[in-house]
Motif scaffolding. Sequence first.
Motif, mmCIF file in Angstrom:
data_model
loop_
_atom_site.group_PDB
_atom_site.id
_atom_site.type_symbol
_atom_site.label_atom_id
_atom_site.label_comp_id
_atom_site.label_asym_id
_atom_site.label_seq_id
_atom_site.Cartn_x
_atom_site.Cartn_y
_atom_site.Cartn_z
ATOM 1 N N ARG A 303 45.315 40.419 38.969
ATOM 2 C CA ARG A 303 44.384 41.428 38.475
ATOM 3 C C ARG A 303 42.939 40.984 38.694
ATOM 4 O O ARG A 303 42.086 41.791 39.093
ATOM 5 C CB ARG A 303 44.651 41.686 36.991
ATOM 6 C CG ARG A 303 43.929 42.922 36.445
ATOM 7 C CD ARG A 303 44.199 43.124 34.974
ATOM 8 N NE ARG A 303 45.624 43.251 34.711
ATOM 9 C CZ ARG A 303 46.320 42.398 33.974
ATOM 10 N NH1 ARG A 303 45.720 41.358 33.417
ATOM 11 N NH2 ARG A 303 47.609 42.587 33.775
ATOM 12 N N SER A 304 42.660 39.711 38.460
ATOM 13 C CA SER A 304 41.301 39.197 38.670
ATOM 14 C C SER A 304 40.910 39.267 40.147
ATOM 15 O O SER A 304 39.777 39.625 40.484
ATOM 16 C CB SER A 304 41.205 37.749 38.174
ATOM 17 O OG SER A 304 41.489 37.675 36.789
ATOM 18 N N ALA A 305 41.863 38.920 41.029
ATOM 19 C CA ALA A 305 41.586 38.988 42.467
ATOM 20 C C ALA A 305 41.317 40.422 42.900
ATOM 21 O O ALA A 305 40.414 40.681 43.709
ATOM 22 C CB ALA A 305 42.757 38.404 43.246
ATOM 23 N N ARG A 306 42.090 41.360 42.358
ATOM 24 C CA ARG A 306 41.895 42.770 42.697
ATOM 25 C C ARG A 306 40.532 43.268 42.210
ATOM 26 O O ARG A 306 39.817 43.984 42.936
ATOM 27 C CB ARG A 306 43.013 43.600 42.064
ATOM 28 C CG ARG A 306 42.908 45.102 42.295
ATOM 29 C CD ARG A 306 42.947 45.449 43.749
ATOM 30 N NE ARG A 306 42.900 46.896 43.948
ATOM 31 C CZ ARG A 306 42.644 47.469 45.104
ATOM 32 N NH1 ARG A 306 42.435 46.729 46.188
ATOM 33 N NH2 ARG A 306 42.604 48.788 45.207
ATOM 34 N N GLU A 307 40.172 42.909 40.976
ATOM 35 C CA GLU A 307 38.877 43.317 40.440
ATOM 36 C C GLU A 307 37.734 42.714 41.248
ATOM 37 O O GLU A 307 36.718 43.378 41.503
ATOM 38 C CB GLU A 307 38.775 42.900 38.971
ATOM 39 C CG GLU A 307 39.698 43.682 38.049
ATOM 40 C CD GLU A 307 39.667 43.155 36.629
ATOM 41 O OE1 GLU A 307 39.009 42.107 36.404
ATOM 42 O OE2 GLU A 307 40.296 43.777 35.747
ATOM 43 N N LYS A 308 37.884 41.465 41.668
ATOM 44 C CA LYS A 308 36.862 40.825 42.492
ATOM 45 C C LYS A 308 36.717 41.526 43.836
ATOM 46 O O LYS A 308 35.602 41.752 44.327
ATOM 47 C CB LYS A 308 37.221 39.356 42.694
ATOM 48 C CG LYS A 308 36.186 38.573 43.464
ATOM 49 C CD LYS A 308 36.596 37.110 43.595
ATOM 50 C CE LYS A 308 35.551 36.338 44.401
ATOM 51 N NZ LYS A 308 35.945 34.909 44.558
ATOM 52 N N GLU A 309 37.866 41.890 44.430
ATOM 53 C CA GLU A 309 37.849 42.593 45.709
ATOM 54 C C GLU A 309 37.166 43.946 45.587
ATOM 55 O O GLU A 309 36.345 44.329 46.441
ATOM 56 C CB GLU A 309 39.278 42.766 46.216
ATOM 57 C CG GLU A 309 39.390 43.467 47.560
ATOM 58 C CD GLU A 309 40.827 43.687 47.982
ATOM 59 O OE1 GLU A 309 41.051 44.327 49.019
ATOM 60 O OE2 GLU A 309 41.741 43.223 47.250
ATOM 61 N N ALA A 311 34.944 44.799 43.334
ATOM 62 C CA ALA A 311 33.513 44.571 43.083
ATOM 63 C C ALA A 311 32.777 44.270 44.389
ATOM 64 O O ALA A 311 31.658 44.747 44.619
ATOM 65 C CB ALA A 311 33.338 43.419 42.095
ATOM 66 N N GLU A 312 33.397 43.468 45.247
ATOM 67 C CA GLU A 312 32.784 43.150 46.537
ATOM 68 C C GLU A 312 32.664 44.403 47.411
ATOM 69 O O GLU A 312 31.636 44.607 48.074
ATOM 70 C CB GLU A 312 33.608 42.079 47.254
ATOM 71 C CG GLU A 312 33.529 40.708 46.595
ATOM 72 C CD GLU A 312 34.440 39.692 47.268
ATOM 73 O OE1 GLU A 312 35.226 40.105 48.153
ATOM 74 O OE2 GLU A 312 34.372 38.506 46.917
ATOM 75 N N LYS A 313 33.697 45.233 47.421
ATOM 76 C CA LYS A 313 33.639 46.476 48.194
ATOM 77 C C LYS A 313 32.553 47.406 47.671
ATOM 78 O O LYS A 313 31.823 48.038 48.446
ATOM 79 C CB LYS A 313 34.994 47.181 48.153
ATOM 80 C CG LYS A 313 36.067 46.529 49.018
ATOM 81 C CD LYS A 313 37.349 47.347 48.993
ATOM 82 C CE LYS A 313 38.401 46.744 49.905
ATOM 83 N NZ LYS A 313 39.653 47.549 49.894
ATOM 84 N N HIS A 314 32.433 47.484 46.347
ATOM 85 C CA HIS A 314 31.412 48.347 45.745
ATOM 86 C C HIS A 314 30.010 47.858 46.099
ATOM 87 O O HIS A 314 29.126 48.649 46.451
ATOM 88 C CB HIS A 314 31.589 48.369 44.230
ATOM 89 C CG HIS A 314 30.581 49.217 43.518
ATOM 90 N ND1 HIS A 314 30.586 50.590 43.575
ATOM 91 C CD2 HIS A 314 29.508 48.863 42.738
ATOM 92 C CE1 HIS A 314 29.575 51.059 42.879
ATOM 93 N NE2 HIS A 314 28.908 50.037 42.348
#
Length: 402
Positions: A303-309, A311-314
């Motif tokens: 979940r943390s990796a997905r949220e980080k990904e 955030a980077e895309k945004h």
Amino acid sequence: MWATIVKPFAWLLLWLYEVTSNYGIAVILFAFVVNLVLAPFMAKSKKSMMRTSRLQPRIQEIQRRHEGNPEKMNKAMSELYREEKINPASGCIWTLIPFPILIALYSVIRQPITRMMGLSGDVVTALQEYFTTAGLYEAPARASAYGEITLTQLAHEHWADLQAAIGPQIEGLRNIDYSFLGLNLGDFPKWNFFTSCDWSNVHSWLPALGLFLIPFISAFLSWLSMKVSNMTNPSVDPNAAAQMKSMNLMMPLMSIWICFIMPAALGIYWIANSVLGMGRDYLLTRIFKAQLDREDADKIAARSAREKELAEKHAKTEKLKAEGKTEVNTNTSKKKLQQQNKQSNEERRKAAERAEREERRARLGIEIEKNDSQVGDRHFARGRAYEADRFKNRKQDAENND
């Protein structure tokens, strides 16, 4: 059909008795084998219950969010269980299995000749006639539910004489000794034993006291077993906790009553089953706690990796927007692309029709007189009586009138 179900339990108890030559140890080993066979199913039930317990905060959040809307709440709960791969009923189904086994064992203990040894009713009749003739047995006025236990005990006490008299007629009869730690496991605990035993003879009151204590030891261990299970798998749901507390009181009380109306061997089985159950529950809790902790850690990391990904895309998208270099989203569904193409084709068709109409009007010399109410190609879009300077004209009229 019931005889077919009971047969494996009868064979197991008889085989264990022949191996150990001790009825009490055979009953304890019977409980151990049953727990060993049921271990995979009980493990599945335990793991499901522990997973469900960990989901209680999310379940309570769903209940709070959809309060007053049972349909949406049930749908959300089903999605949660499907996502976590949990069957809420699986935690309860396997816990009910020990009760049919207890009933089957009761049938085997109550009828050692026809159930445990698998002999016919003719053998029971032959034993009744022999012991009645010998003055050792008096047939009851009506059939006794525990008559076979009495006959088996008499057969053990007079085994040599019985074999010499009618041995060839009762082939397959086993010499069953119900004694265990000075107790007769074929007898019943008596709540009023103190009024009938000889207190001057230790061999009279000590076995009676031991039988009397079996129901209470069984009830205490049954309560302790459920207490340990609840401690290792606590429920945060107050309703479930209240129901479990009531069950923790009712089940031990029921076990006291059952042990007083059944042979003491059932109480020994219940005691052994509770002790083995506590050991199994402790072991499974340690194993599954470690497994579920690892699963939760993996889920949190994913979940943390997905949220980080995301955030980077945004951040990248915002940067491109600021630079005017916004990328076209290629991750578009087929249905959405079809809708976009359809809309583009419709707009092109309408534009072509407008151009064709204007060309035809120009060729024919037709001029369209536009009025103030027209908006684009829509005549009288603002109404037929629309006047752009209506407020100005009213003001001028008022000044002229003055």
